[in-house]
Scaffold this active site. Structure first.
Site, PDB file in Angstrom:
ATOM      1  N   VAL A  46      -4.074  -6.725   9.193  1.00 37.84           N
ATOM      2  CA  VAL A  46      -3.332  -5.656   8.526  1.00 37.84           C
ATOM      3  C   VAL A  46      -3.965  -5.419   7.168  1.00 37.84           C
ATOM      4  O   VAL A  46      -4.167  -6.376   6.403  1.00 37.84           O
ATOM      5  CB  VAL A  46      -1.849  -6.029   8.323  1.00 37.84           C
ATOM      6  CG1 VAL A  46      -1.099  -4.867   7.668  1.00 37.84           C
ATOM      7  CG2 VAL A  46      -1.197  -6.424   9.632  1.00 37.84           C
TER       8      VAL A  46
ATOM      9  N   ASP B  23      -8.548  -7.891   3.496  1.00 39.67           N
ATOM     10  CA  ASP B  23      -9.670  -7.098   4.005  1.00 39.67           C
ATOM     11  C   ASP B  23     -11.028  -7.591   3.522  1.00 39.67           C
ATOM     12  O   ASP B  23     -12.008  -7.589   4.268  1.00 39.67           O
ATOM     13  CB  ASP B  23      -9.536  -5.627   3.579  1.00 39.67           C
ATOM     14  CG  ASP B  23      -8.199  -5.013   3.934  1.00 39.67           C
ATOM     15  OD1 ASP B  23      -7.247  -5.759   4.189  1.00 39.67           O
ATOM     16  OD2 ASP B  23      -8.106  -3.777   3.941  1.00 39.67           O
ATOM     17  N   GLU B  24     -11.076  -8.007   2.247  1.00 40.64           N
ATOM     18  CA  GLU B  24     -12.362  -8.367   1.644  1.00 40.64           C
ATOM     19  C   GLU B  24     -12.992  -9.613   2.247  1.00 40.64           C
ATOM     20  O   GLU B  24     -14.186  -9.867   2.051  1.00 40.64           O
ATOM     21  CB  GLU B  24     -12.215  -8.554   0.122  1.00 40.64           C
ATOM     22  CG  GLU B  24     -11.908  -7.275  -0.637  1.00 40.64           C
ATOM     23  CD  GLU B  24     -10.416  -7.027  -0.805  1.00 40.64           C
ATOM     24  OE1 GLU B  24     -10.028  -6.415  -1.807  1.00 40.64           O
ATOM     25  OE2 GLU B  24      -9.632  -7.452   0.077  1.00 40.64           O
TER      26      GLU B  24
ATOM     27  N   GLY C 185      -4.459 -10.606   6.522  1.00 39.99           N
ATOM     28  CA  GLY C 185      -4.219  -9.452   5.670  1.00 39.99           C
ATOM     29  C   GLY C 185      -5.070  -9.353   4.425  1.00 39.99           C
ATOM     30  O   GLY C 185      -4.649  -8.773   3.421  1.00 39.99           O
TER      31      GLY C 185
ATOM     32  N   TYR D 214       6.067 -11.490   5.594  1.00 31.51           N
ATOM     33  CA  TYR D 214       4.932 -10.911   4.873  1.00 31.51           C
ATOM     34  C   TYR D 214       4.570 -11.853   3.716  1.00 31.51           C
ATOM     35  O   TYR D 214       5.224 -11.848   2.682  1.00 31.51           O
ATOM     36  CB  TYR D 214       5.324  -9.516   4.390  1.00 31.51           C
ATOM     37  CG  TYR D 214       4.304  -8.745   3.585  1.00 31.51           C
ATOM     38  CD1 TYR D 214       2.993  -9.164   3.422  1.00 31.51           C
ATOM     39  CD2 TYR D 214       4.676  -7.541   2.985  1.00 31.51           C
ATOM     40  CE1 TYR D 214       2.089  -8.427   2.685  1.00 31.51           C
ATOM     41  CE2 TYR D 214       3.778  -6.789   2.253  1.00 31.51           C
ATOM     42  CZ  TYR D 214       2.490  -7.240   2.098  1.00 31.51           C
ATOM     43  OH  TYR D 214       1.601  -6.506   1.356  1.00 31.51           O
TER      44      TYR D 214
ATOM     45  N   LYS E   8       2.410 -11.895   8.457  1.00 32.86           N
ATOM     46  CA  LYS E   8       1.329 -11.088   7.875  1.00 32.86           C
ATOM     47  C   LYS E   8       0.782 -11.909   6.719  1.00 32.86           C
ATOM     48  O   LYS E   8       1.401 -12.017   5.669  1.00 32.86           O
ATOM     49  CB  LYS E   8       1.847  -9.739   7.393  1.00 32.86           C
ATOM     50  CG  LYS E   8       0.782  -8.868   6.718  1.00 32.86           C
ATOM     51  CD  LYS E   8       1.415  -7.585   6.172  1.00 32.86           C
ATOM     52  CE  LYS E   8       0.394  -6.647   5.556  1.00 32.86           C
ATOM     53  NZ  LYS E   8      -0.152  -7.124   4.268  1.00 32.86           N
TER      54      LYS E   8
ATOM     55  N   SER F 201      -5.118  -2.188   3.898  1.00 33.78           N
ATOM     56  CA  SER F 201      -5.153  -0.807   3.406  1.00 33.78           C
ATOM     57  C   SER F 201      -6.457  -0.107   3.748  1.00 33.78           C
ATOM     58  O   SER F 201      -6.472   1.093   4.057  1.00 33.78           O
ATOM     59  CB  SER F 201      -4.933  -0.788   1.896  1.00 33.78           C
ATOM     60  OG  SER F 201      -5.899  -1.589   1.237  1.00 33.78           O
TER      61      SER F 201
ATOM     62  N   THR G 193       0.835  -1.202   0.000  1.00 31.28           N
ATOM     63  CA  THR G 193       0.000   0.000   0.000  1.00 31.28           C
ATOM     64  C   THR G 193       0.867   1.247   0.000  1.00 31.28           C
ATOM     65  O   THR G 193       0.499   2.271  -0.596  1.00 31.28           O
ATOM     66  CB  THR G 193      -0.923   0.000   1.231  1.00 31.28           C
ATOM     67  OG1 THR G 193      -1.754  -1.162   1.178  1.00 31.28           O
ATOM     68  CG2 THR G 193      -1.808   1.239   1.276  1.00 31.28           C
TER      69      THR G 193
ATOM     70  N   THR H  46      -1.372 -12.448   3.885  1.00 30.94           N
ATOM     71  CA  THR H  46      -2.206 -11.813   2.866  1.00 30.94           C
ATOM     72  C   THR H  46      -2.450 -12.798   1.745  1.00 30.94           C
ATOM     73  O   THR H  46      -1.838 -12.750   0.673  1.00 30.94           O
ATOM     74  CB  THR H  46      -1.549 -10.518   2.357  1.00 30.94           C
ATOM     75  OG1 THR H  46      -1.248  -9.681   3.471  1.00 30.94           O
ATOM     76  CG2 THR H  46      -2.500  -9.769   1.421  1.00 30.94           C
TER      77      THR H  46
END
Length: 301
Positions: free
Chosen positions: A207, A192-193, A190, A135, A165, A209, A46, A167
């Site tokens: 974590v 969000d959706e 990580g 990450y 993290k 954006s 991000t 994602t």
């Protein structure tokens, strides 16, 4: 210490000429604290780290450290395709932040757990007093490796290893990683959706954006989930997805979402190529669309 609650993957504030504008970070930090965000993940995807020079990344690390608060946990992403650069960034961050993180080199991609552990071990050793996070973002790094297998080796080789993290939308691997050794490690979700999908699996830290923009919506989803109101929670998760889709449709999420921070009085400035920068009129349209779907009440204060 396990990090909990929302951690914002932060933007790299810039002047209109594209140079860094670290003067924004003081207000940026306070804005996140005011919206109950618990931490910052700086210099990540991000934050356009791939479009920044090594010195610019150091400048952001320094600026966040100078505005450090006990209310905001600072994680500095120091990963780079060059192991030498990554180690340099880790050394620089070693006395300035609360933790460091790296993603896997993403041009000459790693194809084994052993190579990934070797890379992480060398970087972590440059900040021996800081917790170390890997990450995991295979869609961008290309290191589509199984994290439960990584966890079987990494903590033995990396004394400061704290967690991942995570994602990725592989919830099976996430669950196994989270439960590894009775949940010993901090596996930060990580994606969000699918925030809601992480809750039944026991996620405690995230974590992302969009935690810059709509953190109160995610806390409401969590509250509804804990109250057993799954349908209402799912409705709000759909709104979070629509937030991403609406901004993405206006020229690409990364650049448009960075510019959207002006809505809150935090002017992060333009994005660097290849991300798009759009006009104020486009943001007016975005706000109207968000209002139509009932998101206005969840925009940050």
């Amino acid at each position: 210490m396990k990090i909990e609650n929302l951690i914002a993957a932060t933007y790299a504030p810039m002047h209109q000429d594209g140079s860094l504008n670290t003067g924004v970070i003081k207000d940026y930090a306070q804005f996140l604290i005011n919206n109950k965000v618990s931490g910052v993940f700086m210099n990540g995807s991000t934050g356009d780290f791939v479009s920044l020079s090594t010195e610019e990344r150091k400048a952001l690390t320094l600026a966040w450290s100078e505005n450090k608060s006990s209310d905001l946990y600072l994680i500095d992403h120091v990963g780079d395709p060059s192991l030498k650069v990554s180690k340099e960034l880790a050394t620089y961050a070693s006395d300035k932040v609360d933790a460091i993180a790296v993603l896997a080199p993403y041009y000459f991609r790693l194809n084994s757990i052993d190579k990934l552990v070797q890379y992480c071990k060398e970087v972590a050793a440059c900040a021996p007093k800081l917790p170390f996070y890997y990450y995991h973002i295979p869609v961008l790094s290309g290191a589509n490796l199984n994290m439960i297998e990584f966890l079987k080796i990494a903590p033995r080789e990396i004394p400061t290893f704290a967690g991942i993290k995570f994602t990725n939308n592989n919830l099976i691997d996430y669950l196994h990683s989270k439960n590894f050794e009775d949940g010993k490690y901090n596996i930060l979700f990580g994606f969000d959706e699918i925030f809601l999908s992480s809750l039944p699996l026991g996620a405690k830290g995230w974590v992302g954006s969009t935690y810059n923009h709509i953190p109160s919506l995610y806390y409401k989803i969590k509250e509804l989930f804990e109250a057993g109101q799954m349908q209402k929670a799912a409705q709000l998760q759909t709104k979070a997805i629509r937030f991403v889709e609406i901004l993405d449709s206006k020229g690409g999420f990364n650049g448009v979402a960075k510019g959207f921070m002006k809505t809150y009085g935090i002017d992060c400035g333009p994005s660097r190529f290849p991300h798009s920068n759009v006009s104020n009129e486009v943001y007016d349209d975005i706000k109207k669309e968000l209002e139509k779907i009932g998101l206005s009440e969840f925009l940050g204060k």
